[in-house]
Design an enzyme around this catalytic site. Structure first.
Site, PDB file in Angstrom:
ATOM      1  N   CYS A 103       0.957  -1.065  -0.046  1.00  0.00           N
ATOM      2  CA  CYS A 103       0.066  -0.050  -0.013  1.00  0.00           C
ATOM      3  C   CYS A 103       0.820   1.153  -0.038  1.00  0.00           C
ATOM      4  O   CYS A 103       1.658   1.408   0.914  1.00  0.00           O
ATOM      5  CB  CYS A 103      -0.911   0.057   1.345  1.00  0.00           C
ATOM      6  SG  CYS A 103      -1.759   1.492   1.363  1.00  0.00           S
ATOM      7  N   CYS A 106      -0.644   4.167   2.551  1.00  0.00           N
ATOM      8  CA  CYS A 106      -0.514   4.048   4.042  1.00  0.00           C
ATOM      9  C   CYS A 106      -0.184   2.532   4.429  1.00  0.00           C
ATOM     10  O   CYS A 106       0.984   2.236   4.322  1.00  0.00           O
ATOM     11  CB  CYS A 106      -1.693   4.639   4.801  1.00  0.00           C
ATOM     12  SG  CYS A 106      -3.401   3.933   3.843  1.00  0.00           S
ATOM     13  N   SER A 107      -1.215   1.884   4.656  1.00  0.00           N
ATOM     14  CA  SER A 107      -1.033   0.537   5.246  1.00  0.00           C
ATOM     15  C   SER A 107      -2.383  -0.195   4.933  1.00  0.00           C
ATOM     16  O   SER A 107      -2.621  -1.401   5.700  1.00  0.00           O
ATOM     17  CB  SER A 107      -0.866   0.427   6.632  1.00  0.00           C
ATOM     18  OG  SER A 107      -1.850   1.166   7.378  1.00  0.00           O
ATOM     19  N   CYS A 108      -3.050  -0.024   3.571  1.00  0.00           N
ATOM     20  CA  CYS A 108      -4.124  -1.082   3.210  1.00  0.00           C
ATOM     21  C   CYS A 108      -3.702  -2.511   3.166  1.00  0.00           C
ATOM     22  O   CYS A 108      -2.480  -2.679   2.692  1.00  0.00           O
ATOM     23  CB  CYS A 108      -4.748  -0.615   2.277  1.00  0.00           C
ATOM     24  SG  CYS A 108      -5.315   1.086   2.462  1.00  0.00           S
TER      25      CYS A 108
END
Lengths: 199, 104
Positions: A103, A106-108
């Site tokens: 991602c 961000c941090s998906c």
């Protein structure tokens, strides 16, 4: 200066507690619900969910076909649904094609299948570099792909998260799905590793 | 390539309890419809792009979102955070920290 035996709250900790206090007082959240969410994602949901999906795909061609066509529905049939209504897409590794997920924003990450992402997945180094020089990044994970293998990087979003289906290791003919699931690591479903080879 | 940056064996999702608490609060707010998850990730991505460390970015994002919605304004959060620090200070080690323990 606080004495050694005093409790000393990290300023971040204090700010989180302040927010939680305000939100609870306003009735927007409940402590029990927050605790349940933490327990679920810190302890219950983990890569074993994704591993069971992969192992089933290895042993059940009809399921594999469904997973490729409509992963959201296929994994929901096994009880794995995204909390935020996000869709899942499964990408299948072959001898010619390797997939890896990231991602960049961000941090998906596919929480329902892999739990919460490890620290390195959220690091600026991984997020930026895996897109630019995926082979070098994979090599740092100890994964050296043959030169002829094509590499594709999938950028996850809040709405669409990916699951890599690694190749089934050789020497596992006749294994049950439960046995096979033991070989499916978190890294293999992110694409920074391969499934374990039976000892 | 001399120092491998993303090192594999860092598997825990949280490095401190407050990070887990922050995560739980945020997901509970999304569950309650205070904001949508795509809105959340957009805001978080913007904060991370400023090179704020990950969980600090998460906290700043949530504080900004809640301030923007008028749900929790910065002075109120700061005052309450201070009271939590006082409460921690006034609580003997090994006992749960309660806000009521704060002086004044």
């Amino acid at each position: 200066m606080p004495h050694d035996h005093d409790n000393h709250l990290d300023p971040m900790d204090a700010r989180v507690r302040a927010l939680e206090t305000i939100l609870t007082r306003k009735g927007l959240i409940e402590t029990a619900a927050v605790d349940a969410i933490i327990e679920t994602y810190a302890e219950k949901v983990g890569p074993q969910n994704g591993a069971s999906v992969v192992a089933r795909a290895w042993t059940d061609p009809a399921f594999a076909e469904w997973l490729e066509r409509d992963a959201t529905a296929a994994v929901a049939s096994m009880g794995f649904t995204g909390r935020q209504g996000e869709h899942v897409r499964a990408v299948f590794n072959t001898p010619d094609q390797h997939h890896v997920i990231v991602c960049t924003l961000c941090s998906c990450y596919p929480w329902s299948l892999l739990g919460l992402p490890p620290v390195w997945y959220k690091s600026p180094a991984y997020r930026s570099r895996v897109v630019i020089e995926p082979r070098a990044v994979l090599a740092e994970f100890g994964l050296n792909l043959p030169e002829g293998t094509k590499l594709r990087v999938w950028d996850s979003t809040a709405e669409l998260r990916y699951l890599v289906v690694p190749m089934r290791p050789e020497g596992t003919e006749g294994w049950s799905a439960a046995q096979l699931a033991e070989l499916v690591t978190r890294e293999s479903m992110i694409g920074t590793g391969l499934a374990r080879v039976p000892a | 390539m001399t120092t491998p940056e993303p090192t594999p064996p860092d598997h825990a999702p949280f490095q401190a309890p407050w990070q887990a608490q922050l995560f739980g609060v945020t997901v509970a707010l999304a569950d309650a419809g205070v904001f949508t998850w795509p809105d959340w990730t957009r805001a978080l991505g913007a904060e991370i792009a400023r090179e704020t460390p990950y969980w600090e970015a998460w906290l700043v994002t949530l504080e900004k979102l809640l301030a923007g919605l008028g749900v929790a304004l910065p002075p109120e959060v700061a005052a309450l955070a201070h009271r939590w620090e006082e409460a921690a200070h006034a609580t003997p080690h090994g006992q749960p920290i309660l806000l009521e323990n704060a002086q004044g």
